[in-house]
Design an enzyme around this catalytic site. Structure first.
Site, PDB file in Angstrom:
ATOM      1  N   ALA A  54       0.837  -1.206   0.000  1.00  0.00           N
ATOM      2  CA  ALA A  54       0.000   0.000   0.000  1.00  0.00           C
ATOM      3  C   ALA A  54       0.873   1.258   0.000  1.00  0.00           C
ATOM      4  O   ALA A  54       0.480   2.283  -0.555  1.00  0.00           O
ATOM      5  CB  ALA A  54      -0.917  -0.009   1.218  1.00  0.00           C
ATOM      6  N   TYR A  56       3.388   2.418  -1.884  1.00  0.00           N
ATOM      7  CA  TYR A  56       3.864   1.954  -3.199  1.00  0.00           C
ATOM      8  C   TYR A  56       5.377   1.759  -3.340  1.00  0.00           C
ATOM      9  O   TYR A  56       5.807   0.739  -3.876  1.00  0.00           O
ATOM     10  CB  TYR A  56       3.379   2.904  -4.307  1.00  0.00           C
ATOM     11  CG  TYR A  56       1.898   2.853  -4.605  1.00  0.00           C
ATOM     12  CD1 TYR A  56       1.008   2.117  -3.827  1.00  0.00           C
ATOM     13  CD2 TYR A  56       1.382   3.571  -5.675  1.00  0.00           C
ATOM     14  CE1 TYR A  56      -0.352   2.098  -4.108  1.00  0.00           C
ATOM     15  CE2 TYR A  56       0.017   3.552  -5.963  1.00  0.00           C
ATOM     16  CZ  TYR A  56      -0.840   2.816  -5.180  1.00  0.00           C
ATOM     17  OH  TYR A  56      -2.176   2.799  -5.452  1.00  0.00           O
ATOM     18  N   GLU A  63      12.429 -10.047  -9.594  1.00  0.00           N
ATOM     19  CA  GLU A  63      13.845 -10.417  -9.749  1.00  0.00           C
ATOM     20  C   GLU A  63      14.599 -10.278  -8.431  1.00  0.00           C
ATOM     21  O   GLU A  63      15.405 -11.131  -8.068  1.00  0.00           O
ATOM     22  CB  GLU A  63      14.515  -9.526 -10.807  1.00  0.00           C
ATOM     23  CG  GLU A  63      13.959  -9.689 -12.196  1.00  0.00           C
ATOM     24  CD  GLU A  63      12.791  -8.754 -12.504  1.00  0.00           C
ATOM     25  OE1 GLU A  63      12.027  -8.411 -11.565  1.00  0.00           O
ATOM     26  OE2 GLU A  63      12.638  -8.376 -13.674  1.00  0.00           O
ATOM     27  N   CYS A  99      16.931  -3.677 -10.387  1.00  0.00           N
ATOM     28  CA  CYS A  99      17.137  -5.127 -10.421  1.00  0.00           C
ATOM     29  C   CYS A  99      18.386  -5.485 -11.212  1.00  0.00           C
ATOM     30  O   CYS A  99      19.122  -6.412 -10.850  1.00  0.00           O
ATOM     31  CB  CYS A  99      15.914  -5.833 -10.997  1.00  0.00           C
ATOM     32  SG  CYS A  99      14.523  -5.812  -9.845  1.00  0.00           S
TER      33      CYS A  99
END
Ligand code: THU
Length: 142
Positions: A54, A56, A63, A99
């Site tokens: 929630a 964000y 990954e 990532c």
């Protein structure tokens, strides 16, 4: 392992693991499910999915979930040799910049197969993140 043979059968268990994780993705905000699976030189496969929140910005990509799970299992170096990222999006989903950096910590040579329900394309991490910043730049040789 011969992941560099394009789309050889070696990819199938990895694709299966990535799709299974995709099914567990927690993406109630974006509704954009992502599954990832890493293969290690010993044949171990470790999967991850995106886990949103929630708040964000604290959501986690598939990954990075996979690499964290692998490290928790003691799989660190030699790092993963192959990664599969799956979504149902029309365009294939490449790992985000964060990532790529996390993956580069463990495997400069990683092969990355992007797949959706329609197709697949193979990349190399070195092409997606050239000139990566690593421990070598801190004077710590790996
Ligand atoms: N996401 C991933 O898990 N991996 C990617 O390669 C791209 C984006 C997630 C983050 C977020 O939960 C959702 O996809 C939409 O950005």
């Amino acid at each position: 392992m011969s992941y560099d043979d394009r789309f050889s059968p070696e990819w199938e268990p990895l694709l299966e693991a990535a799709w299974e994780a995709w099914g567990n993705a927690y993406a109630p905000y974006s509704h954009f499910r992502v599954g990832a699976a890493l293969a290690f030189p010993g044949g171990q496969i470790v999967a991850g999915c995106n886990v949103e929140n929630a708040a964000y910005p604290v959501g986690l990509c598939a990954e990075r979930g996979a690499i964290s799970a692998a490290v928790a299992r003691g799989l660190r170096r030699p790092g993963p040799v192959a990664l599969v990222v799956v979504t149902e999006a029309e365009s294939l989903t490449p790992p985000c910049g964060a990532c790529r950096q996390v993956l580069a910590e463990f495997s400069a040579e990683l092969l990355i197969l992007l797949a959706n329900r329609q197709g697949r394309v193979l990349h190399r991490l070195g092409d997606l993140l050239p000139h990566a910043f690593t421990g070598r730049h801190l004077g710590i040789l790996d």
